[in-house]
Design a protein around this motif. Structure first.
Motif, PDB file in Angstrom:
ATOM      1  N   GLN A 265       0.829  -1.206   0.000  1.00  0.00           N
ATOM      2  CA  GLN A 265       0.000   0.000   0.000  1.00  0.00           C
ATOM      3  C   GLN A 265       0.862   1.254   0.000  1.00  0.00           C
ATOM      4  N   GLU A 266       1.939   1.236   0.744  1.00  0.00           N
ATOM      5  CA  GLU A 266       2.805   2.411   0.805  1.00  0.00           C
ATOM      6  C   GLU A 266       3.520   2.638  -0.523  1.00  0.00           C
ATOM      7  N   CYS A 267       3.928   1.558  -1.195  1.00  0.00           N
ATOM      8  CA  CYS A 267       4.526   1.690  -2.532  1.00  0.00           C
ATOM      9  C   CYS A 267       3.545   2.356  -3.498  1.00  0.00           C
ATOM     10  N   LEU A 268       2.299   1.909  -3.465  1.00  0.00           N
ATOM     11  CA  LEU A 268       1.285   2.475  -4.352  1.00  0.00           C
ATOM     12  C   LEU A 268       1.049   3.946  -4.023  1.00  0.00           C
ATOM     13  N   TYR A 269       0.944   4.277  -2.735  1.00  0.00           N
ATOM     14  CA  TYR A 269       0.714   5.657  -2.331  1.00  0.00           C
ATOM     15  C   TYR A 269       1.869   6.562  -2.775  1.00  0.00           C
ATOM     16  N   LEU A 270       3.107   6.124  -2.549  1.00  0.00           N
ATOM     17  CA  LEU A 270       4.254   6.948  -2.909  1.00  0.00           C
ATOM     18  C   LEU A 270       4.378   7.112  -4.418  1.00  0.00           C
ATOM     19  N   PHE A 271       4.015   6.082  -5.163  1.00  0.00           N
ATOM     20  CA  PHE A 271       4.021   6.186  -6.624  1.00  0.00           C
ATOM     21  C   PHE A 271       2.953   7.168  -7.095  1.00  0.00           C
ATOM     22  N   CYS A 272       1.802   7.150  -6.448  1.00  0.00           N
ATOM     23  CA  CYS A 272       0.734   8.091  -6.803  1.00  0.00           C
ATOM     24  C   CYS A 272       1.174   9.533  -6.563  1.00  0.00           C
ATOM     25  N   THR A 273       1.878   9.784  -5.464  1.00  0.00           N
ATOM     26  CA  THR A 273       2.370  11.146  -5.215  1.00  0.00           C
ATOM     27  C   THR A 273       3.380  11.562  -6.280  1.00  0.00           C
ATOM     28  N   LEU A 274       4.143  10.590  -6.778  1.00  0.00           N
ATOM     29  CA  LEU A 274       5.100  10.857  -7.852  1.00  0.00           C
ATOM     30  C   LEU A 274       4.365  11.246  -9.138  1.00  0.00           C
ATOM     31  N   LEU A 275       3.286  10.531  -9.451  1.00  0.00           N
ATOM     32  CA  LEU A 275       2.510  10.827 -10.653  1.00  0.00           C
ATOM     33  C   LEU A 275       1.846  12.206 -10.556  1.00  0.00           C
ATOM     34  N   GLU A 276       1.375  12.543  -9.381  1.00  0.00           N
ATOM     35  CA  GLU A 276       0.746  13.860  -9.204  1.00  0.00           C
ATOM     36  C   GLU A 276       1.747  14.981  -9.414  1.00  0.00           C
ATOM     37  N   GLU A 277       2.987  14.786  -9.010  1.00  0.00           N
ATOM     38  CA  GLU A 277       3.997  15.839  -9.117  1.00  0.00           C
ATOM     39  C   GLU A 277       4.617  15.922 -10.499  1.00  0.00           C
ATOM     40  N   TYR A 278       4.864  14.769 -11.127  1.00  0.00           N
ATOM     41  CA  TYR A 278       5.609  14.755 -12.378  1.00  0.00           C
ATOM     42  C   TYR A 278       4.783  14.338 -13.592  1.00  0.00           C
ATOM     43  N   GLY A 279       3.572  13.854 -13.379  1.00  0.00           N
ATOM     44  CA  GLY A 279       2.773  13.342 -14.480  1.00  0.00           C
ATOM     45  C   GLY A 279       3.067  11.879 -14.758  1.00  0.00           C
ATOM     46  N   LYS A 280       2.326  11.315 -15.698  1.00  0.00           N
ATOM     47  CA  LYS A 280       2.486   9.897 -16.042  1.00  0.00           C
ATOM     48  C   LYS A 280       3.754   9.695 -16.864  1.00  0.00           C
ATOM     49  N   PRO A 281       4.690   8.887 -16.411  1.00  0.00           N
ATOM     50  CA  PRO A 281       5.876   8.599 -17.219  1.00  0.00           C
ATOM     51  C   PRO A 281       5.515   7.631 -18.350  1.00  0.00           C
ATOM     52  N   THR A 282       6.395   7.524 -19.308  1.00  0.00           N
ATOM     53  CA  THR A 282       6.163   6.552 -20.390  1.00  0.00           C
ATOM     54  C   THR A 282       6.486   5.142 -19.925  1.00  0.00           C
ATOM     55  N   ASP A 283       7.534   5.020 -19.077  1.00  0.00           N
ATOM     56  CA  ASP A 283       8.000   3.711 -18.620  1.00  0.00           C
ATOM     57  C   ASP A 283       8.481   3.813 -17.181  1.00  0.00           C
ATOM     58  N   ILE A 284       8.336   2.701 -16.438  1.00  0.00           N
ATOM     59  CA  ILE A 284       9.019   2.567 -15.151  1.00  0.00           C
ATOM     60  C   ILE A 284       9.736   1.222 -15.140  1.00  0.00           C
ATOM     61  N   TYR A 285      10.818   1.166 -14.351  1.00  0.00           N
ATOM     62  CA  TYR A 285      11.661  -0.024 -14.278  1.00  0.00           C
ATOM     63  C   TYR A 285      11.740  -0.470 -12.820  1.00  0.00           C
ATOM     64  N   VAL A 286      11.430  -1.737 -12.571  1.00  0.00           N
ATOM     65  CA  VAL A 286      11.410  -2.283 -11.218  1.00  0.00           C
ATOM     66  C   VAL A 286      12.123  -3.634 -11.221  1.00  0.00           C
ATOM     67  N   ARG A 287      12.472  -4.124 -10.028  1.00  0.00           N
ATOM     68  CA  ARG A 287      13.045  -5.466  -9.915  1.00  0.00           C
ATOM     69  C   ARG A 287      12.413  -6.251  -8.775  1.00  0.00           C
TER      70      ARG A 287
END
Length: 325
Positions: A265-287
């Motif tokens: 849940q915290e990962c999702l919340y922090l990612f949402c705050t990132l989208l609100e600040e910077y907009g939707k990226p074209t790609d994300i990379y995770v492992r």
């Protein structure tokens, strides 16, 4: 049973286990189940290759999920480290004297047991998600004793070919009590996904996001080394969320998660705050598999490509953080 009597019996069982050497007869992925008071303890016996002699004990359904997660092979050391620190289990190891926790050294001396040579000292650790590996307490010692007391005769029966099990065909060796102790082969239980997939419920959130040409790296990792928080009775592990902008290599978000914060849940919340600040990226990379399952639904709704890939470029940041632990 008093503390000293408990530990004396535990070390006596361990000494019998060492003499028995059951690790010569099974691989670490040949799983064993011991049912005690309606709770199944799943065991993995280590040492077949002679490099890490030990026994790990996982309790119940959640324990089985943890055991399965560490049984998978991961491409990167950091992902393996995350999965190891995120498990909850009790573990017995054979190691060197300097690896034995101070309290256990004192108990060995008080009980009159003697161990000599490198790799010949028994010791016990408790692994718990969000906490650093720590020496076991008396309650955990009792659990280990209860399991050892049933595991030793079970392994003797297996080694004497008194019970037949086909590990390669998805069976496990199992013991339970019904008027007497019964040993048998059982099919491995189904695996509950340790890393839940989160589904997006707020479609309005997606419609209000702007589009960006950025690409982000998103990671969730445990840091090596523990730290003390007086609110807890054992050291914590640092668990950090990191977001990096790929082109600039700039860290745009970093947070050390609190113990009470649910990881996905915290990962999702922090990612949402990132989208609100910077907009939707074209790609994300995770492992990290937890990060992937937490973000994949939102990425699908946003038209963001999510890639599972090595992230060596972020490791130097984690190394710097660990230097201050």
């Amino acid at each position: 049973m008093k503390q000293k009597e408990l530990w004396k019996e535990l070390y006596s069982c361990v000494n019998e286990w060492i003499q028995l050497q059951p690790w010569q007869h099974v691989w670490s992925q040949d799983f064993v189940g011991i049912e005690i008071n309606d709770t199944t303890y799943y065991c993995t016996i280590m040492g077949k290759l002679g490099d890490c002699i030990g026994l790990s004990i996982y309790e119940g359904e959640q324990g089985w999920s943890d055991l399965q997660s560490i049984s998978c092979e991961y491409e990167e050391v950091r992902v393996t480290q995350y999965v190891m620190y995120d498990q909850t289990c009790l573990t017995f190891y054979m190691g060197n004297r300097e690896e034995v926790p101070k309290g256990q050294k004192e108990m060995i001396k008080a009980l009159g047991f003697k161990y000599r040579g490198r790799g010949n000292w028994p010791y016990f650790l408790s692994f718990q998600s969000r906490f650093y590996p720590y020496e076991i307490n008396d309650i955990q010692a009792q659990i280990m004793l209860d399991v050892f007391k049933q595991l030793i005769p079970l392994m003797k029966a297996y080694m004497h070919q008194e019970v037949d099990v086909d590990f390669e065909e998805g069976q496990m060796l199992y013991a339970y009590y019904d008027q007497k102790w019964i040993y048998e082969a059982r099919d491995l239980p189904l695996v509950k996904d340790k890393f839940p997939r989160l589904e997006l419920t707020d479609k309005e959130f997606v419609r209000n996001l702007s589009q960006s040409s950025r690409e982000f790296i998103i990671d969730l990792e445990y840091l090596r080394g523990g730290f003390i928080d007086e609110a807890y009775d054992r050291p914590l592990s640092g668990l950090v969320f990191l977001a990096m902008e790929l082109e600039s290599q700039e860290i745009v978000n970093a947070k050390m998660l609190k113990v009470e914060e649910e990881q996905s849940q915290e990962c999702l919340y922090l990612f949402c705050t990132l989208l609100e600040e910077y907009g939707k990226p074209t790609d994300i990379y995770v492992r990290n598999p937890r990060v992937y399952n937490a973000l994949s639904s939102l990425c699908h709704e946003c038209g963001i490509e999510i890639h599972i890939t090595p992230l060596s470029m972020i490791d130097f940041i984690l190394d710097d953080m660990e230097a201050f632990m």
